[in-house]
Design a protein around this motif. Sequence first.
Motif, PDB file in Angstrom:
ATOM      1  N   ALA B 324      51.522  27.553  96.035  1.00 14.72           N
ATOM      2  CA  ALA B 324      52.566  26.789  96.719  1.00 14.72           C
ATOM      3  C   ALA B 324      53.636  26.264  95.776  1.00 14.72           C
ATOM      4  O   ALA B 324      54.705  25.876  96.215  1.00 14.72           O
ATOM      5  N   ILE B 325      53.327  26.242  94.483  1.00 13.72           N
ATOM      6  CA  ILE B 325      54.269  25.624  93.545  1.00 13.72           C
ATOM      7  C   ILE B 325      54.898  26.690  92.651  1.00 13.72           C
ATOM      8  O   ILE B 325      54.211  27.569  92.138  1.00 13.72           O
ATOM      9  N   ARG B 326      56.207  26.598  92.505  1.00 15.84           N
ATOM     10  CA  ARG B 326      56.915  27.448  91.553  1.00 15.84           C
ATOM     11  C   ARG B 326      57.581  26.538  90.520  1.00 15.84           C
ATOM     12  O   ARG B 326      58.405  25.686  90.877  1.00 15.84           O
ATOM     13  N   ILE B 327      57.213  26.722  89.266  1.00 13.25           N
ATOM     14  CA  ILE B 327      57.854  25.979  88.174  1.00 13.25           C
ATOM     15  C   ILE B 327      58.991  26.846  87.651  1.00 13.25           C
ATOM     16  O   ILE B 327      58.811  28.045  87.392  1.00 13.25           O
ATOM     17  N   PHE B 342      60.485  21.983  89.624  1.00 17.27           N
ATOM     18  CA  PHE B 342      59.581  22.853  90.392  1.00 17.27           C
ATOM     19  C   PHE B 342      59.883  22.700  91.878  1.00 17.27           C
ATOM     20  O   PHE B 342      60.586  21.772  92.295  1.00 17.27           O
ATOM     21  N   ILE B 343      59.372  23.626  92.649  1.00 14.55           N
ATOM     22  CA  ILE B 343      59.411  23.480  94.109  1.00 14.55           C
ATOM     23  C   ILE B 343      57.989  23.554  94.651  1.00 14.55           C
ATOM     24  O   ILE B 343      57.122  24.213  94.055  1.00 14.55           O
ATOM     25  N   VAL B 344      57.770  22.866  95.748  1.00 11.40           N
ATOM     26  CA  VAL B 344      56.554  23.050  96.529  1.00 11.40           C
ATOM     27  C   VAL B 344      56.994  23.809  97.780  1.00 11.40           C
ATOM     28  O   VAL B 344      57.754  23.273  98.591  1.00 11.40           O
ATOM     29  N   ARG B 345      56.565  25.045  97.878  1.00  9.54           N
ATOM     30  CA  ARG B 345      57.011  25.873  99.006  1.00  9.54           C
ATOM     31  C   ARG B 345      56.597  25.223 100.319  1.00  9.54           C
ATOM     32  O   ARG B 345      55.420  24.905 100.518  1.00  9.54           O
ATOM     33  N   ARG B 410      48.775  17.927 100.673  1.00  7.23           N
ATOM     34  CA  ARG B 410      47.717  17.842 101.681  1.00  7.23           C
ATOM     35  C   ARG B 410      48.271  17.338 103.016  1.00  7.23           C
ATOM     36  O   ARG B 410      47.879  17.828 104.085  1.00  7.23           O
ATOM     37  N   ILE B 411      49.202  16.403 102.975  1.00  4.52           N
ATOM     38  CA  ILE B 411      49.675  15.762 104.197  1.00  4.52           C
ATOM     39  C   ILE B 411      50.887  16.461 104.808  1.00  4.52           C
ATOM     40  O   ILE B 411      50.992  16.584 106.032  1.00  4.52           O
ATOM     41  N   LEU B 412      51.812  16.910 103.956  1.00  3.69           N
ATOM     42  CA  LEU B 412      53.061  17.442 104.499  1.00  3.69           C
ATOM     43  C   LEU B 412      53.052  18.952 104.719  1.00  3.69           C
ATOM     44  O   LEU B 412      53.872  19.459 105.481  1.00  3.69           O
ATOM     45  N   LEU B 413      52.163  19.658 104.046  1.00  5.73           N
ATOM     46  CA  LEU B 413      52.181  21.120 104.245  1.00  5.73           C
ATOM     47  C   LEU B 413      51.514  21.501 105.560  1.00  5.73           C
ATOM     48  O   LEU B 413      50.540  20.879 105.969  1.00  5.73           O
TER      49      LEU B 413
END
Lengths: 143, 413
Positions: B324-327, B342-345, B410-413
């Motif tokens: 889920a994470i791209r640095i 970074f992004i959290v897809r 955990r909460i927002l995805l």
Amino acid sequence: MTEDIYQDPIIRLSKQREHDGFLDSPDIRGTADNPLCGDRVTVELDISDGIIRHMKYQVRGCLLTRASCANLAGMIEGVDISGIHRLRNEFNRALSSQGSDRHEFPPPVAVFSPVAPHKSRHSCLLLPYDAVIDAMDAQVSAD
Amino acid sequence: MAFDPRQIMKAFPILESGTGKNTLHYLDNAATAQVPNAVINAMVAHDAGRRANVKRGIHRLAESATAAYENARESVARFIGVQNPAEIIFTSGTTHGINLLAHSLGNTLKPGDEILLSPVEHHSNLVPWQMLQDRFGIHINFLPMDDNGLIDTGSITEYITPRTRIVSLSHGSNVTGALTDTAALGDAVHEHGAVLILDGAQVIPHGPVDLPALKADFYVFSGHKAYGPSGIGVLWGRMEQLEKVSPVFSGGEMIGDVKLLTSTYAEIPHRFEAGTPPITQAVGLGAALDWLHRLDQPGLNRHLMTLTTQVINGLQHLSVESNAIRIIHPAMDTGRLPIISFIVRGIHPHDVCQFLSDRYDIALRGGFHCAQPLHEQLGLPEGSTRVSLAAFNTQEDVDILLEGIAECMRILL
């Protein structure tokens, strides 16, 4: 630390997809951008006699913008151009008012009351309204 | 004295709450760093005991204020390894410095001349040059960058031409954290008769720089990212280059002899500091750089690189199963700054920042970080989330950051 805006009702709204997408043959289309963050909302509307009958949207934006899109799409049926301006003004006034001048949130948008202390996020919530107004204004100009 | 971040923290009043326990995890230093007591005290002492205008006042306070202002210039010169403090021009910040250069150097450009930039640049090293396109009919070209946002400076000989007049590049990216490899730049730029400008806004906060070794002609940075106050920055220029540059701001303090229709200008650097300068802020910047200079530099660098590695490893660990994470630039084997984007897809950067602020009192930056073209070229139309570290950050900051991101996912995805 301020009140947590990521409460379950807002998160649930953001995950609704009922009105996310495209209409088959929309009567009008409008777009609103937030230049501060690059968010963009595009709405497509079916209208008749100046009344909105159905709305779909495409959103590139944050959780709040997506939640507000879903919320607006669910309550916009039957609204005309003056109505969308009124809804936006009431929403904005409730978000922005403070202290003894505080305005109550209209029930359809009361779910967003935790966002009020976060002024930098108000525009996220108002972006879908601006997209609808952009569409309606364009239609009025065309008329 | 060996570097100890716990001792450093005590120098920053904003990190000490009334209970003596820090609740703030400030990781937005690439935007604005916090200020230590040494800076606050220096500015208070100046305004409480030396406040006056500088340069021309003939009274005790004016002379004292002028000395403090010029001492700050000497502190800056020491920090950047410059022998002649007259090469230090105080500005309001990096943006002011680049605009000053764009306007003054711009006046010497002819239609068809070229400016060479990179896609990595902060808007402040992009828009001022764009504004010259219409005014002077010049062209802007760009060095290439790779998929991690690193500028390919080794290819400069392919992109610099006989018409190139200015090469202006970030010395260190405010998004990727990558240090620009400057080795090939200076000679190539000068062989073509062009000037080299480096934007050091993100480099200066992490320790002294040997500017002459960089072979740049101009170097700009801000005070507020280097533990100093806002409203102050530095434009350094080689004296022989400054002598070729005409001032673009005019008025009091920058003149020699004024007649009704003509004027002569003051000596360098004063000719570039029109009007009453930001005196207290300059004193604060001098104090900030002196404070930073006194730290154990190898220890500071080790500390920041250790925390950077922990952030990168922690993000990669959170992403092992979900991807889920791209640095943007995870490499540690090339020169880099303690900046990690970074992004959290599936989660907008603003939501990551808001979530971590609301629940953990963590300060991050979300969005384009004034580098929209870079993000768009990297395929990140919603921007990124940025962690930027400073001397006062600790292992606890990193641990809570990673715990917060895990909960956010955990909460927002």
